[in-house]
Write a protein that holds these residues in place. Structure first.
Motif, PDB file in Angstrom:
ATOM      1  N   ASP A  88       9.802  12.228   6.149  1.00  0.00           N
ATOM      2  CA  ASP A  88       9.441  11.318   5.064  1.00  0.00           C
ATOM      3  C   ASP A  88       8.055  11.602   4.495  1.00  0.00           C
ATOM      4  N   TYR A  89       7.371  12.579   5.044  1.00  0.00           N
ATOM      5  CA  TYR A  89       5.990  12.841   4.641  1.00  0.00           C
ATOM      6  C   TYR A  89       5.950  13.639   3.338  1.00  0.00           C
ATOM      7  N   VAL A  90       5.129  13.168   2.396  1.00  0.00           N
ATOM      8  CA  VAL A  90       4.887  13.874   1.138  1.00  0.00           C
ATOM      9  C   VAL A  90       3.384  14.102   1.016  1.00  0.00           C
ATOM     10  N   PHE A  91       3.002  15.315   0.696  1.00  0.00           N
ATOM     11  CA  PHE A  91       1.593  15.689   0.602  1.00  0.00           C
ATOM     12  C   PHE A  91       1.224  15.920  -0.856  1.00  0.00           C
ATOM     13  N   ALA A  92       0.009  15.523  -1.227  1.00  0.00           N
ATOM     14  CA  ALA A  92      -0.495  15.730  -2.585  1.00  0.00           C
ATOM     15  C   ALA A  92      -1.722  16.628  -2.530  1.00  0.00           C
ATOM     16  N   ALA A  93      -1.789  17.591  -3.439  1.00  0.00           N
ATOM     17  CA  ALA A  93      -2.942  18.492  -3.488  1.00  0.00           C
ATOM     18  C   ALA A  93      -3.277  18.807  -4.934  1.00  0.00           C
ATOM     19  N   SER A  94      -4.557  18.766  -5.247  1.00  0.00           N
ATOM     20  CA  SER A  94      -5.030  19.021  -6.605  1.00  0.00           C
ATOM     21  C   SER A  94      -5.581  20.441  -6.706  1.00  0.00           C
ATOM     22  N   GLN A  95      -6.196  20.749  -7.840  1.00  0.00           N
ATOM     23  CA  GLN A  95      -6.962  21.965  -8.080  1.00  0.00           C
ATOM     24  C   GLN A  95      -6.104  23.240  -8.120  1.00  0.00           C
TER      25      GLN A  95
ATOM     26  N   ILE B 263       0.846  -1.192   0.000  1.00  0.00           N
ATOM     27  CA  ILE B 263       0.000   0.000   0.000  1.00  0.00           C
ATOM     28  C   ILE B 263       0.881   1.240   0.000  1.00  0.00           C
ATOM     29  N   THR B 264       0.618   2.141  -0.926  1.00  0.00           N
ATOM     30  CA  THR B 264       1.254   3.459  -0.914  1.00  0.00           C
ATOM     31  C   THR B 264       0.250   4.442  -0.333  1.00  0.00           C
ATOM     32  N   SER B 265       0.560   4.976   0.831  1.00  0.00           N
ATOM     33  CA  SER B 265      -0.354   5.921   1.480  1.00  0.00           C
ATOM     34  C   SER B 265      -0.014   7.336   1.036  1.00  0.00           C
ATOM     35  N   VAL B 266      -1.038   8.090   0.696  1.00  0.00           N
ATOM     36  CA  VAL B 266      -0.872   9.434   0.148  1.00  0.00           C
ATOM     37  C   VAL B 266      -1.674  10.412   0.994  1.00  0.00           C
ATOM     38  N   GLY B 267      -0.986  11.335   1.649  1.00  0.00           N
ATOM     39  CA  GLY B 267      -1.680  12.381   2.377  1.00  0.00           C
ATOM     40  C   GLY B 267      -2.236  13.412   1.413  1.00  0.00           C
TER      41      GLY B 267
END
Length: 377
Positions: free
Chosen positions: A209-216, A170-174
């Motif tokens: 190690d935390y990477v955050f993803a945001a759209s829009q 599982i790849t978890s994505v914040g």
């Protein structure tokens, strides 16, 4: 938590009716004392709380935080929230999911820009409250329940439950799914983005190690215009590989009603913004909360230079649930796009063991793949 581990904080408050004001203007307001048990915030108003206190010398070396219950009467996005300002800059969001702000040093001194957002709709047979009537109401909508300095254990207790099945990766994505148009004024959506993204910037600093993803991209443009310090820090994290712009479309657009030309322009303006602002070309169309997709979408995704499509909402269907989680979606012209439905069946994961296990056991394509995404936040 024992009584001696909580100390009340000193708060004063300044209420602003109508449209929000800037931090600089708020500092010139007239603040009056407020304490737990006091009412605050007529609907759609803003209350600025000045939070002050001192850390007892006997608490030196402990993990300390300021903990708040602003009077939440629903989940985040449906009730009051606040943006904490520290040293004149946006710091972190405070809401029903984020009640705790870290405290360092002997002196506590910061502000909360608290939005008194009423719950706009109710389920059931009773009519929904009038938003116009609520906006004009002079009555406070919330009661401050808690504002304390608290001491926490340095290490949280570990679960004694057994390990998960190691065969599925599982790849978890914040990420933070924020509707650009929601049950509040657009200006409140802008403030919500600032609250959420300032929190993520703080977490990125805290967890290497935390990477955050945001759209829009539309929401990035809001930050560029109204919160330049947040936007500057986002650009730094994108350059460092700690923040990933995703989405491709200008907003997470409805795909049922718009024409093909409208969807093309969503992709054009979205990808162009990310390329011009970050030098980054996103390769994924990220639409976790859209209620349906036209047959020409794979063709448009491919023509826009994207290779992947992520969505999730159709897993909530009560009758015809999707038959796959990872598959090639073929459009009406024959174009195929690699598509993924996160098998936890949510885009707002809480990282509970139950949800993570569901990602493993609910995955429908185990014969051809052993990987899936898990979206939390």
């Amino acid at each position: 938590m024992s009584e001696e581990q909580n100390r009340p904080l000193q708060l004063t408050a300044f209420c602003v009716r109508g449209e929000p004001i800037s931090y600089a203007d708020a500092l010139r307001g007239t603040f009056t004392p407020i304490a737990a048990g006091d009412a605050w915030g007529p609907p759609w108003s803003t209350t600025w709380f000045h939070v002050q206190g001192k850390v007892p010398e006997s608490w030196a070396g402990r993990r300390l935080g300021a903990q708040f219950d602003l009077g939440y009467d629903g989940p985040a996005g449906f009730t009051c929230e606040a943006l904490a300002w520290k040293d004149g800059k946006p710091w972190r969001g405070v809401d029903s999911n984020h009640r705790w702000l870290p405290v360092e040093g002997p002196d506590i001194d910061f502000y909360l820009e608290a939005a008194a957002n009423p719950r706009a709709t109710e389920q059931g047979s009773e009519p929904a409250p009038s938003m116009i009537a609520l906006r004009a109401s002079p009555e406070p909508a919330f009661v401050l329940r808690q504002a304390v300095l608290t001491s926490r254990a340095a290490v949280e207790a570990e679960s004694d439950e057994g390990p998960l099945d190691p065969r599925h990766k599982i790849t978890s994505v914040g990420h933070a799914h924020i509707d650009t148009a929601w049950e509040w004024p657009i200006r409140e959506a802008k403030r919500k983005v600032a609250r959420s993204w300032s929190t993520q910037l703080a977490l990125i600093e805290e967890y290497p190690d935390y990477v955050f993803a945001a759209s829009q991209p539309a929401q990035y443009a809001w930050m560029k215009e109204s919160y330049p310090d947040i936007y500057r820090r986002i650009k730094e994290k994108v350059a460092a590989g700690r923040w990933e712009p995703v989405g491709a479309m200008w907003v997470e657009a409805d795909c049922n009603l718009p024409s093909g030309e409208s969807l093309v322009r969503q992709l054009l303006h979205g990808k162009r913004f990310f390329m011009q602002e970050f030098g980054y070309e996103t390769r994924i169309l990220w639409l976790p909360d859209v209620f349906g997709y036209p047959g020409n979408l794979p063709q448009l995704i491919y023509a826009a230079g994207c290779d992947f499509f992520l969505t999730q909402k159709l897993s909530w269907n009560d009758t015809n649930k999707p038959e796959h989680h990872t598959f090639m979606w073929e459009g009406i012209d024959g174009t195929s796009i690699f598509t993924h439905f996160p098998p936890a069946d949510t885009y707002n994961g809480s990282f509970s063991r139950e949800e993570v296990e569901r990602s493993v056991h609910n995955f429908k394509d185990g014969q051809s793949s052993n990987r899936s995404l898990y979206l939390f936040g």
